[in-house]
Design a protein around this motif. Structure first.
Motif, PDB file in Angstrom:
ATOM      1  N   LEU A  67      32.527  12.232  11.394  1.00 45.36           N
ATOM      2  CA  LEU A  67      32.585  12.702  10.011  1.00 45.36           C
ATOM      3  C   LEU A  67      33.106  11.597   9.086  1.00 45.36           C
ATOM      4  O   LEU A  67      32.550  11.375   7.999  1.00 45.36           O
ATOM      5  N   TRP A  68      34.150  10.895   9.511  1.00 43.41           N
ATOM      6  CA  TRP A  68      34.692   9.811   8.698  1.00 43.41           C
ATOM      7  C   TRP A  68      33.718   8.642   8.606  1.00 43.41           C
ATOM      8  O   TRP A  68      33.667   7.935   7.593  1.00 43.41           O
ATOM      9  N   LEU A  69      32.927   8.427   9.661  1.00 47.71           N
ATOM     10  CA  LEU A  69      31.904   7.388   9.608  1.00 47.71           C
ATOM     11  C   LEU A  69      30.867   7.726   8.529  1.00 47.71           C
ATOM     12  O   LEU A  69      30.424   6.848   7.788  1.00 47.71           O
ATOM     13  N   ASN A  70      30.484   9.006   8.440  1.00 45.51           N
ATOM     14  CA  ASN A  70      29.541   9.440   7.416  1.00 45.51           C
ATOM     15  C   ASN A  70      30.107   9.220   6.019  1.00 45.51           C
ATOM     16  O   ASN A  70      29.401   8.746   5.115  1.00 45.51           O
ATOM     17  N   VAL A  71      31.371   9.566   5.837  1.00 41.94           N
ATOM     18  CA  VAL A  71      32.020   9.363   4.541  1.00 41.94           C
ATOM     19  C   VAL A  71      32.012   7.877   4.177  1.00 41.94           C
ATOM     20  O   VAL A  71      31.675   7.492   3.046  1.00 41.94           O
ATOM     21  N   PHE A  72      32.373   7.053   5.142  1.00 38.82           N
ATOM     22  CA  PHE A  72      32.427   5.606   4.908  1.00 38.82           C
ATOM     23  C   PHE A  72      31.037   5.040   4.625  1.00 38.82           C
ATOM     24  O   PHE A  72      30.855   4.236   3.698  1.00 38.82           O
ATOM     25  N   ALA A  73      30.032   5.454   5.413  1.00 36.43           N
ATOM     26  CA  ALA A  73      28.677   4.921   5.267  1.00 36.43           C
ATOM     27  C   ALA A  73      28.064   5.326   3.928  1.00 36.43           C
ATOM     28  O   ALA A  73      27.460   4.486   3.234  1.00 36.43           O
ATOM     29  N   ILE A  74      28.211   6.580   3.534  1.00 36.40           N
ATOM     30  CA  ILE A  74      27.640   7.044   2.263  1.00 36.40           C
ATOM     31  C   ILE A  74      28.335   6.357   1.086  1.00 36.40           C
ATOM     32  O   ILE A  74      27.694   5.921   0.127  1.00 36.40           O
ATOM     33  N   SER A  75      29.656   6.224   1.175  1.00 33.45           N
ATOM     34  CA  SER A  75      30.403   5.522   0.121  1.00 33.45           C
ATOM     35  C   SER A  75      29.958   4.073   0.019  1.00 33.45           C
ATOM     36  O   SER A  75      29.783   3.527  -1.082  1.00 33.45           O
ATOM     37  N   THR A  76      29.748   3.449   1.163  1.00 33.90           N
ATOM     38  CA  THR A  76      29.326   2.044   1.194  1.00 33.90           C
ATOM     39  C   THR A  76      27.935   1.873   0.627  1.00 33.90           C
ATOM     40  O   THR A  76      27.637   0.861  -0.024  1.00 33.90           O
ATOM     41  N   LEU A  77      27.063   2.856   0.854  1.00 34.30           N
ATOM     42  CA  LEU A  77      25.709   2.790   0.305  1.00 34.30           C
ATOM     43  C   LEU A  77      25.755   2.738  -1.217  1.00 34.30           C
ATOM     44  O   LEU A  77      25.053   1.937  -1.843  1.00 34.30           O
ATOM     45  N   PHE A  78      26.606   3.559  -1.839  1.00 32.81           N
ATOM     46  CA  PHE A  78      26.749   3.545  -3.294  1.00 32.81           C
ATOM     47  C   PHE A  78      27.365   2.238  -3.776  1.00 32.81           C
ATOM     48  O   PHE A  78      26.994   1.713  -4.839  1.00 32.81           O
ATOM     49  N   ILE A  79      28.306   1.694  -2.988  1.00 31.40           N
ATOM     50  CA  ILE A  79      28.902   0.401  -3.341  1.00 31.40           C
ATOM     51  C   ILE A  79      27.839  -0.688  -3.299  1.00 31.40           C
ATOM     52  O   ILE A  79      27.801  -1.576  -4.161  1.00 31.40           O
ATOM     53  N   ASN A  80      26.955  -0.630  -2.308  1.00 35.61           N
ATOM     54  CA  ASN A  80      25.849  -1.589  -2.226  1.00 35.61           C
ATOM     55  C   ASN A  80      24.961  -1.521  -3.457  1.00 35.61           C
ATOM     56  O   ASN A  80      24.512  -2.554  -3.984  1.00 35.61           O
ATOM     57  N   TYR A  81      24.664  -0.297  -3.927  1.00 35.95           N
ATOM     58  CA  TYR A  81      23.867  -0.138  -5.138  1.00 35.95           C
ATOM     59  C   TYR A  81      24.556  -0.806  -6.328  1.00 35.95           C
ATOM     60  O   TYR A  81      23.924  -1.480  -7.143  1.00 35.95           O
ATOM     61  N   ALA A  82      25.873  -0.607  -6.412  1.00 28.85           N
ATOM     62  CA  ALA A  82      26.634  -1.107  -7.562  1.00 28.85           C
ATOM     63  C   ALA A  82      26.795  -2.624  -7.541  1.00 28.85           C
ATOM     64  O   ALA A  82      26.722  -3.280  -8.596  1.00 28.85           O
ATOM     65  N   LEU A  83      26.997  -3.190  -6.350  1.00 25.97           N
ATOM     66  CA  LEU A  83      27.311  -4.621  -6.245  1.00 25.97           C
ATOM     67  C   LEU A  83      26.123  -5.490  -5.858  1.00 25.97           C
ATOM     68  O   LEU A  83      26.194  -6.716  -5.945  1.00 25.97           O
ATOM     69  N   GLY A  84      25.034  -4.854  -5.413  1.00 21.08           N
ATOM     70  CA  GLY A  84      23.921  -5.644  -4.892  1.00 21.08           C
ATOM     71  C   GLY A  84      24.271  -6.290  -3.570  1.00 21.08           C
ATOM     72  O   GLY A  84      23.810  -7.390  -3.246  1.00 21.08           O
ATOM     73  N   LYS A 116      37.165  16.097  22.281  1.00 17.70           N
ATOM     74  CA  LYS A 116      35.985  16.443  21.483  1.00 17.70           C
ATOM     75  C   LYS A 116      36.284  16.417  19.993  1.00 17.70           C
ATOM     76  O   LYS A 116      35.441  16.025  19.189  1.00 17.70           O
ATOM     77  N   GLN A 117      37.478  16.846  19.627  1.00 17.18           N
ATOM     78  CA  GLN A 117      37.864  16.826  18.223  1.00 17.18           C
ATOM     79  C   GLN A 117      37.910  15.397  17.682  1.00 17.18           C
ATOM     80  O   GLN A 117      37.570  15.145  16.519  1.00 17.18           O
ATOM     81  N   SER A 118      38.292  14.453  18.530  1.00 21.36           N
ATOM     82  CA  SER A 118      38.311  13.040  18.138  1.00 21.36           C
ATOM     83  C   SER A 118      36.902  12.565  17.798  1.00 21.36           C
ATOM     84  O   SER A 118      36.693  11.853  16.799  1.00 21.36           O
ATOM     85  N   LEU A 119      35.949  12.953  18.630  1.00 20.63           N
ATOM     86  CA  LEU A 119      34.550  12.567  18.422  1.00 20.63           C
ATOM     87  C   LEU A 119      34.041  13.093  17.086  1.00 20.63           C
ATOM     88  O   LEU A 119      33.439  12.351  16.299  1.00 20.63           O
ATOM     89  N   ILE A 120      34.278  14.369  16.829  1.00 22.96           N
ATOM     90  CA  ILE A 120      33.815  14.996  15.581  1.00 22.96           C
ATOM     91  C   ILE A 120      34.491  14.354  14.377  1.00 22.96           C
ATOM     92  O   ILE A 120      33.834  14.011  13.381  1.00 22.96           O
ATOM     93  N   ARG A 121      35.807  14.175  14.454  1.00 21.94           N
ATOM     94  CA  ARG A 121      36.567  13.594  13.351  1.00 21.94           C
ATOM     95  C   ARG A 121      36.080  12.175  13.033  1.00 21.94           C
ATOM     96  O   ARG A 121      35.901  11.814  11.872  1.00 21.94           O
ATOM     97  N   SER A 122      35.856  11.376  14.063  1.00 18.17           N
ATOM     98  CA  SER A 122      35.431   9.994  13.878  1.00 18.17           C
ATOM     99  C   SER A 122      34.041   9.929  13.243  1.00 18.17           C
ATOM    100  O   SER A 122      33.789   9.122  12.342  1.00 18.17           O
TER     101      SER A 122
END
Length: 281
Positions: free
Chosen positions: A198-215, A190-196
């Motif tokens: 959470l990291w997906l959220n970090v990656f997705a939100i970071s990528t959204l800002f990168i998309n804004y910056a790079l088009g 279960k800890q693996s599921l939660i950890r994965s």
């Protein structure tokens, strides 16, 4: 026929008149090969574990998967140079750029991290990548939209490098996860599921800002139709929420086998304890 011409043609832009069809022979053959390799991996898992050069095998596989991801940008750079020399192809949407060649797709980053994970035998990376691979790569393998070139009547097929790069990369990370489970004995909880997630959220939100910056359109957060799935909303934040909701459903499905396995182990343990108490009584 000139070898240079053959290689140039192999690494070039999509072939005229070819259409990649889902679940055609060109699509099914790589999937069948993947299943065969998984079966072989499982059958000979003990021999692989005991092989004295097992680490070297892991290092080679890790290097191949990372180079496979890197070769995507290299190949696009080569194609871009070809297009500059061919006026009739200058409008084709195949050329190297930071808007699409950074490893910021779920599968792209997974290829790089999977190589690192296999090289150092990392349990922490395995916890994260198990869900990313079986949720992201499974969708990519069953709907390989990356082989289809939008607005053009030609796609990447078996005569082009991109076809092999796509399937080797995506199938490769699935096989690496299976190697971590079958040969190296890693497990999910279960800890693996939660950890994965959470990291997906970090990656997705970071990528959204990168998309804004790079088009750019990494993770398909700007234009989700490129995935081949058309029901995603077209607003960035709503797309992100929908993306995470769908991802969570896939994550839970990927966790089910481990949930039932853990439940079965606990049930057997309780049963043995109960039997021992009865024997003592």
């Amino acid at each position: 026929m000139d070898v240079v011409y053959i290689l140039s043609n192999f690494f070039s832009y999509p072939e005229d008149g070819y259409t990649f069809k889902y679940y055609s022979l060109d699509h099914l053959v790589p999937l069948i090969i993947m299943l065969i390799i998984i079966l072989i991996l499982y059958k000979y898992r003990m021999k692989i574990q005991q092989y004295k050069h097992e680490k070297i095998v892991r290092y080679v596989i890790a290097a191949v998967i990372i180079l496979t991801q890197m070769s995507y940008g290299w190949n696009n750079a080569y194609i871009g140079e070809q297009m500059r020399e061919s006026l009739n192809k200058v409008q084709a949407p195949i050329q190297a750029s930071i808007q699409k060649d950074l490893p910021l797709s779920l599968c792209g980053i997974a290829m790089v991290l999977a190589g690192i994970m296999l090289f150092i035998n990392s349990k922490k990376l395995f916890d994260v990548l198990y869900f990313w691979v079986f949720c992201g790569s499974s969708l990519a393998l069953f709907l390989p939209s990356a082989l289809k070139v939008s607005n053009y009547d030609y796609d990447f097929g078996p005569t082009r490098f991109r076809y092999y790069q796509f399937f080797i990369g995506h199938i490769g990370i699935v096989l690496i996860i299976m190697y971590m489970i079958v040969v190296l004995g890693h497990k999910i909880n279960k800890q693996s599921l939660i950890r994965s997630f959470l990291w997906l959220n970090v990656f997705a939100i970071s990528t959204l800002f990168i998309n804004y910056a790079l088009g750019s359109n990494y993770l398909f957060l700007v234009d989700p139709d490129k995935t081949g799935i058309t029901f995603f909303p077209k607003q960035d934040i709503l797309t992100l929420i929908t993306f995470e909701t769908v991802a969570l459903v896939f994550f839970l499905l990927a966790f089910l086998p481990w949930y039932y396995k853990e439940k079965h182990i606990v049930k057997n343990k309780v049963s043995r304890q109960h039997q021992s108490i009865q024997e003592v009584a």
